[in-house]
Design a protein around this motif. Structure first.
Motif, short mmCIF file in Angstrom:
data_model
loop_
_atom_site.label_atom_id
_atom_site.label_comp_id
_atom_site.label_asym_id
_atom_site.label_seq_id
_atom_site.Cartn_x
_atom_site.Cartn_y
_atom_site.Cartn_z
N ALA A 163 23.62 43.33 37.31
CA ALA A 163 23.59 43.82 35.94
C ALA A 163 23.83 45.33 35.89
O ALA A 163 24.48 45.83 34.97
CB ALA A 163 22.25 43.48 35.29
N ARG A 164 23.33 46.04 36.88
CA ARG A 164 23.47 47.49 36.88
C ARG A 164 24.82 47.95 37.44
O ARG A 164 25.26 49.05 37.16
CB ARG A 164 22.33 48.11 37.69
CG ARG A 164 21.01 47.97 36.98
CD ARG A 164 19.88 48.55 37.77
NE ARG A 164 18.65 48.42 37.00
CZ ARG A 164 17.49 48.06 37.51
NH1 ARG A 164 17.39 47.83 38.79
NH2 ARG A 164 16.43 47.97 36.75
N GLU A 165 25.47 47.11 38.25
CA GLU A 165 26.72 47.52 38.90
C GLU A 165 27.83 47.68 37.86
O GLU A 165 28.55 48.65 37.86
CB GLU A 165 27.13 46.50 39.96
CG GLU A 165 28.24 47.00 40.84
CD GLU A 165 28.50 46.00 41.96
OE1 GLU A 165 28.81 44.83 41.67
OE2 GLU A 165 28.42 46.41 43.13
N ARG A 166 27.98 46.71 36.98
CA ARG A 166 28.93 46.79 35.86
C ARG A 166 30.32 47.25 36.26
O ARG A 166 30.97 48.00 35.56
CB ARG A 166 28.42 47.75 34.80
CG ARG A 166 27.36 47.20 33.93
CD ARG A 166 27.14 48.15 32.79
NE ARG A 166 25.76 48.49 32.66
CZ ARG A 166 25.23 49.64 33.00
NH1 ARG A 166 25.96 50.59 33.49
NH2 ARG A 166 23.96 49.84 32.85
N LYS A 167 30.81 46.86 37.41
CA LYS A 167 32.14 47.27 37.82
C LYS A 167 33.14 46.17 37.51
O LYS A 167 32.81 45.00 37.48
CB LYS A 167 32.18 47.57 39.32
CG LYS A 167 31.36 48.76 39.71
CD LYS A 167 31.68 49.27 41.08
CE LYS A 167 31.67 48.25 42.15
NZ LYS A 167 31.71 48.76 43.50
N ALA A 168 34.37 46.59 37.31
CA ALA A 168 35.44 45.61 37.12
C ALA A 168 35.66 44.86 38.42
O ALA A 168 35.41 45.39 39.51
CB ALA A 168 36.71 46.33 36.71
N SER A 195 42.25 42.29 43.89
CA SER A 195 42.15 41.79 45.27
C SER A 195 40.86 41.02 45.51
O SER A 195 40.77 40.21 46.42
CB SER A 195 42.24 42.96 46.25
OG SER A 195 41.18 43.87 46.03
N ASP A 196 39.83 41.25 44.68
CA ASP A 196 38.55 40.56 44.84
C ASP A 196 38.48 39.26 44.06
O ASP A 196 37.58 38.47 44.25
CB ASP A 196 37.39 41.46 44.37
CG ASP A 196 37.16 42.63 45.30
OD1 ASP A 196 37.43 42.47 46.50
OD2 ASP A 196 36.71 43.68 44.82
N ARG A 197 39.41 39.05 43.17
CA ARG A 197 39.32 37.90 42.26
C ARG A 197 39.44 36.56 42.96
O ARG A 197 38.83 35.59 42.53
CB ARG A 197 40.34 38.03 41.15
CG ARG A 197 39.98 39.16 40.24
CD ARG A 197 40.85 39.25 39.04
NE ARG A 197 40.40 40.40 38.26
CZ ARG A 197 40.96 40.82 37.18
NH1 ARG A 197 42.02 40.18 36.72
NH2 ARG A 197 40.50 41.86 36.54
N VAL A 219 39.79 37.11 34.48
CA VAL A 219 40.90 37.86 33.88
C VAL A 219 40.37 39.23 33.47
O VAL A 219 39.17 39.48 33.49
CB VAL A 219 41.50 37.11 32.66
CG1 VAL A 219 42.08 35.77 33.08
CG2 VAL A 219 40.46 36.91 31.57
N ASP A 220 41.27 40.13 33.10
CA ASP A 220 40.86 41.45 32.62
C ASP A 220 40.11 41.30 31.30
O ASP A 220 40.49 40.52 30.44
CB ASP A 220 42.06 42.35 32.39
CG ASP A 220 42.71 42.79 33.70
OD1 ASP A 220 41.97 42.89 34.69
OD2 ASP A 220 43.93 43.02 33.71
N GLY A 221 39.02 42.06 31.17
CA GLY A 221 38.26 42.08 29.92
C GLY A 221 39.02 42.85 28.86
O GLY A 221 39.88 43.68 29.16
N ALA A 222 38.72 42.58 27.60
CA ALA A 222 39.40 43.24 26.48
C ALA A 222 39.14 44.74 26.48
O ALA A 222 40.04 45.53 26.21
CB ALA A 222 38.95 42.62 25.16
N ARG A 223 37.91 45.15 26.76
CA ARG A 223 37.58 46.58 26.73
C ARG A 223 37.60 47.19 28.12
O ARG A 223 38.13 48.25 28.34
CB ARG A 223 36.21 46.78 26.11
CG ARG A 223 36.17 46.39 24.66
CD ARG A 223 34.83 46.71 24.07
NE ARG A 223 34.75 46.11 22.74
CZ ARG A 223 33.66 46.02 22.06
NH1 ARG A 223 32.56 46.51 22.56
NH2 ARG A 223 33.65 45.47 20.88
N CYS A 224 36.94 46.53 29.05
CA CYS A 224 36.89 47.00 30.43
C CYS A 224 36.26 45.92 31.27
O CYS A 224 35.71 44.97 30.76
CB CYS A 224 36.10 48.30 30.56
SG CYS A 224 34.35 48.12 30.21
N GLY A 225 36.34 46.05 32.56
CA GLY A 225 35.72 45.09 33.44
C GLY A 225 36.47 43.78 33.48
O GLY A 225 37.67 43.72 33.25
#
Length: 131
Positions: free
Chosen positions: A66-71, A75-77, A113-119
């Motif tokens: 929850a705290r990491e919040r990274k995209a 390559s990780d997907r 997939v890519d998020g609309a805003r970020c992540g």
């Protein structure tokens, strides 16, 4: 950006509340295990102690997530749904593997997939809705 900051603040607040609400009962249980161990140190006490340790580790992992919040990088997907997949050496994730299993149990598919805003955003396909 202001809305994203508000969302981040709400997530931080929620994470703190959940952390407190999950850790406190585990700490109480852990204390009682130690007291029980003074009276008898059998397999039952050991199993409860191990279950508490696993629960505490799960809480730590979920809070770190929850705290990491990274995209999720492209390559990780591919491996994001594998048990134990992590982008850091400090945490082993199992949550997304569990999500994938639940989705597949319903006959659906899930992808990143890519998020609309970020992540990242997790999309589930093949879902039929009632009409």
């Amino acid at each position: 950006r202001l809305e994203r900051g508000r969302e981040r603040d709400r997530l931080d607040e929620c994470t703190s509340i959940v952390s407190h609400d999950l850790r406190n009962p585990l700490a109480v249980a852990d204390g009682h295990v130690e007291l029980a161990r003074e009276e008898c140190d059998g397999d039952h006490v050991t199993r409860v102690d191990e279950a508490i340790d696993r629960s505490q580790a799960l809480v730590d992992d979920l809070l770190a997530l929850a705290r990491e919040r990274k995209a999720v990088a492209g390559s990780d997907r591919d491996g994001v749904f594998e048990a134990g997949h992590s982008t850091t050496d400090q945490v082993n994730w199992f949550g997304l593997r569990i999500v994938e299993q639940a989705v597949e149990a319903h006959g659906w598919d899930v992808c990143v997939v890519d998020g609309a805003r970020c992540g990242a955003r997790f999309e589930s396909t093949g879902v039929e809705t009632a009409r």
